[in-house]
Design an enzyme around this catalytic site. Structure first.
Site, short mmCIF file in Angstrom:
data_model
loop_
_atom_site.label_atom_id
_atom_site.label_comp_id
_atom_site.label_asym_id
_atom_site.label_seq_id
_atom_site.Cartn_x
_atom_site.Cartn_y
_atom_site.Cartn_z
N SER A 54 0.51 -1.53 -0.22
CA SER A 54 0.04 0.39 -0.18
C SER A 54 0.33 0.94 0.11
O SER A 54 0.37 2.10 -0.08
CB SER A 54 -0.92 0.56 1.23
OG SER A 54 -2.30 -1.20 0.90
N ASP A 102 -17.36 1.25 -1.99
CA ASP A 102 -16.61 0.06 -2.36
C ASP A 102 -17.30 -1.17 -1.43
O ASP A 102 -17.65 -0.51 -0.30
CB ASP A 102 -15.20 0.77 -1.48
CG ASP A 102 -14.79 -0.96 -0.90
OD1 ASP A 102 -14.66 -2.16 -1.17
OD2 ASP A 102 -14.13 -1.06 0.50
N ASP A 111 -10.93 -6.53 -0.72
CA ASP A 111 -11.20 -5.42 0.43
C ASP A 111 -10.07 -5.52 1.47
O ASP A 111 -10.90 -7.33 1.79
CB ASP A 111 -11.92 -4.32 -0.07
CG ASP A 111 -11.15 -3.03 0.80
OD1 ASP A 111 -10.57 -2.29 -0.15
OD2 ASP A 111 -10.73 -3.55 1.67
N HIS A 129 -15.67 -0.22 2.55
CA HIS A 129 -15.18 0.85 3.52
C HIS A 129 -16.36 2.40 3.48
O HIS A 129 -16.26 2.96 3.45
CB HIS A 129 -13.42 1.91 2.99
CG HIS A 129 -12.93 1.06 3.42
ND1 HIS A 129 -12.39 0.51 2.46
CD2 HIS A 129 -11.38 1.07 4.30
CE1 HIS A 129 -11.40 0.06 3.37
NE2 HIS A 129 -10.36 0.44 4.52
N CYS A 141 -7.95 1.90 1.42
CA CYS A 141 -9.07 1.51 0.42
C CYS A 141 -8.42 0.50 -0.57
O CYS A 141 -7.92 0.84 -1.50
CB CYS A 141 -10.21 2.64 0.69
SG CYS A 141 -11.45 1.88 -0.51
#
Length: 688
Positions: free
Chosen positions: A327, A351, A364, A370, A383
């Site tokens: 990430s 999401d 996810d 999210h 996310c």
């Protein structure tokens, strides 16, 4: 009558013989006089020169190697003199018998024999090879008294390289070693061949290797009078060697030690740099090794331990280790989206907890998703679904072109050898990387995982730190460098290394500002908030967690049931202070799990050191080493009060003495002690 005739005849023959003998003697004497005249008059100069050469020898004087210092003047590499017992195999009859005899005079251990055997295999037969190093004065005297028994064996004075802090920063400082045949051939073919007459050791790794020309110095010569047996009698003339220059690194060795200690026994890498100049402040690869092992020629046991260890201590992970960025890649994806108009800061997606493509569900990390996510929230809460969708919209080649501007998949040009490019995938890259047509095709599903820093993405921490520095420096890309300046040992003038601006306008200021605000949010309310709770400054950062092995679509990752070396990597990139950064970093802790729990806490202590001059408490250090502390524990210490730091006040006398000795050894005209009786020598991935 007959008798008188016989006497007369004999007398005539005698006179004839006498005249003939006289003529021969006269001719011989004339020849001798003529030859003497020819030698004395015609060949006088030539014979005089030969006579001089028969009693003199020209000996190269190897220069003292230059010092290596950190940015604050702490000596990281210096020299010391010692006597060695050396054998020239070509001058020895029975080598084993000679070594056995020597072992009765001086102490020769089995490891000395093994090292000598290894050197013998790698060297030429006429070279002088050490069988024992660092002889005591008593051992020197004992051998000198019995030297006549050992033709081809000598005691020689040598300057040895010393790395006073052992394993600390070993990958970046490097080490020196004996010149092998391939290196000898390369030197002989170079323009600098004459300068390496008599030199037996050169830099093999790190700064020692990359700055070899500056550290080596200029070789001098001595004219030595010798005896009929070829032994040195006295020095007739000399042109002293010029020591190597002093190389001043940009590293802060105290910061380097802090980071290495915080890693403890864990594996990983960190690069910290000044985003405004590109100066590298810490360059960490764990585990490390002791470069002093290589100075005299590493023994078999230590070499096997280093080379065969599953932890790969000889691998410079910061320079050559490549990792999926996880990430920590998301801020660069977001910036690329802003630059290309694929997203605006306000544009949001919903999401549901997954992204569906051709029947394949990319999950996810958060069950249920999210909800509504804009760019700020996508970074702060990390996310995955936002970036699955973004990657799908951009496509692999646009991602390659835009993210590549930050240096991913390219060499940074740092000033030590061995850097690797990593992999920034594209359709063209895949065609070149694979041979079979079905492997060369790019599939849409492969693009999705690229958005969260997985898939084919593999980069070094040096690349990630450099890219982080670009964001911190408002889009200006600086060339990372480890050496700050080179100081001429004679004139004492310092020449700074180039602070090269690699590119301007990597991204628009307004877009960079959007990303910066989100990165601050990560440490205020997001995945890095716990580690930075109570900090006396505002830091910007992004956590990352990267999978090491692929998890099936219907499987769920469980760290406790996964072998340690297959667990997720913990990553973190950050800079501080957020409004005027003076330090930027990127790091990975291998197989340590969540980046916010295992990597961000180390970064917090780095920033506390750099910005507040604070050092973690003893209990905090112990907890961070085990991944058990995020917010600092206990009362931090002032850096000046921490004992046993390189150059710290507690060890100042010893450090000062070491530095003084090192500087003295590097002074022009300084040399090793005269050798006694010496002879001359010429898919689905984790969120952050």
């Amino acid at each position: 009558m007959t008798e008188l005739k016989d006497v007369g005849a004999e007398l005539s023959r005698f006179r004839t013989r006498l005249v003939a003998a006289g003529v021969v003697v006269a001719l011989a004497f004339t020849g001798l006089v003529t030859r003497l005249g020819y030698l004395q008059i015609v060949r006088h100069e030539d014979l005089l020169e030969q006579a001089e050469n028969n009693r003199t020898a020209i000996v190269p004087v190897v220069p003292n190697r230059g010092l290596i210092l950190d940015r604050n003047g702490v000596v990281l590499a210096s020299n010391y003199s010692a006597y060695t017992l050396e054998i020239t195999p070509s001058k020895v009859g029975d080598l084993e018998e000679t070594i056995e005899g020597l072992s009765q005079v001086v102490d020769i251990q089995p490891r000395d024999r093994r090292r000598f055997k290894k050197l013998l295999e790698e060297s030429r037969n006429f070279e002088s090879l050490p069988i024992r190093t660092r002889l005591t004065d008593i051992e020197v005297a004992r051998f000198s008294a019995q030297r006549y028994r050992f033709p081809g064996v000598d005691v020689k004075a040598r300057l040895f390289r010393s790395y006073p802090y052992g394993e600390l920063a070993s990958h970046v400082i490097g080490y020196i070693g004996r010149i092998n045949q391939a290196e000898k051939a390369r030197i002989d073919d170079s323009d600098d061949a004459d300068n390496y007459n008599g030199t037996e050791y050169i830099g093999k790794l790190g700064v020692e290797q990359s700055f070899e020309p500056q550290l080596h110095g200029l070789t001098g010569v001595e004219e030595i009078e010798t005896s009929a047996g070829g032994r040195a009698v006295r020095k007739l003339a000399s042109n002293p060697a010029t020591p190597g220059n002093t190389v001043v690194m940009s590293l802060d060795i105290k910061l380097q030690k802090l980071v290495e200690d915080l890693y403890g026994d864990r594996r990983g890498a960190m690069v910290a740099l000044d985003p405004k100049t590109g100066e590298v402040l810490a360059f960490v690869s764990k585990p490390t090794f002791d470069p002093n092992l290589f100075v005299e020629g590493i023994d078999v046991e230590n070499w096997q331990a280093l080379n065969e260890s599953p932890d790969k201590p000889l691998l410079n992970r910061a320079l050559r280790g490549t990792y999926p960025p996880g990430s920590t890649y998301k801020p660069f994806m977001a910036l690329a989206a802003l630059e290309t108009g694929k997203r605006t800061p306000q544009q949001a997606i919903f999401d549901p907890g997954f992204f569906l493509l051709a029947g394949h569900r990319f999950r996810d990390d958060k069950e249920g998703g999210h909800g509504t996510v804009d760019m700020y929230k996508s970074i702060v809460q990390s996310c995955d679904t936002y970036y699955y969708m973004l990657a799908n919209d951009m496509g692999v080649d646009l991602i390659h072109d835009e993210v590549g501007k930050f240096g991913f998949g390219s060499l940074t040009g740092i000033d030590i050898n061995g850097e690797v490019r990593g992999i920034l995938p594209s359709t063209d890259w895949k065609r070149r990387a694979y041979k079979r047509p079905e492997q060369q095709k790019w599939y849409a599903g492969e693009t999705i995982s690229l958005g969260i820093g997985q898939g084919y993405n593999n980069f070094t921490m040096l690349q990630l730190a450099s890219a982080t520095g670009i964001i911190a420096n408002d889009g200006v890309k600086m060339k990372p460098h480890l050496v700050k300046e080179v100081v001429d040992v004679v004139s004492h003038t310092a020449q700074q290394t180039l602070r090269e601006i690699k590119a301007e306008s990597i991204a628009k200021a307004v877009n960079i500002d959007v990303i910066k605000k989100a990165l601050v949010g990560v440490n205020v309310e997001g995945t890095g908030a716990t580690a930075f709770r109570g900090a006396g400054y505002v830091a910007a950062g992004k956590t990352g967690t990267a999978q090491v092995v692929t998890i099936g679509q219907n499987e769920k990752y469980n760290a406790s049931r996964t072998a340690e070396r297959f667990r997720d990597h913990a990553l973190y990139m950050a800079f501080a202070p957020a409004d005027n950064p003076t330090i930027a970093l990127a790091m990975v802790v291998e197989n340590a799990g969540f980046g916010g729990a295992s990597a961000a806490p180390i970064a917090r202590r780095v920033f506390d050191y750099w910005l507040l001059h604070q050092y973690p408490s003893v209990e905090d250090m112990a907890a961070v080493q085990k991944g058990l502390a995020q917010t600092p524990i206990g009362t931090p210490r002032a850096v000046a009060d921490v004992p046993d730091l390189p150059g710290a006040p507690a060890s100042a006398p010893a450090a000062a003495a070491s530095a003084a000795a090192a500087v003295a050894s590097a002074a022009p005209g300084a040399s090793a002690p005269r050798t006694p009786a010496s002879r001359p020598v010429a898919v689905q991935k984790k969120a952050g």
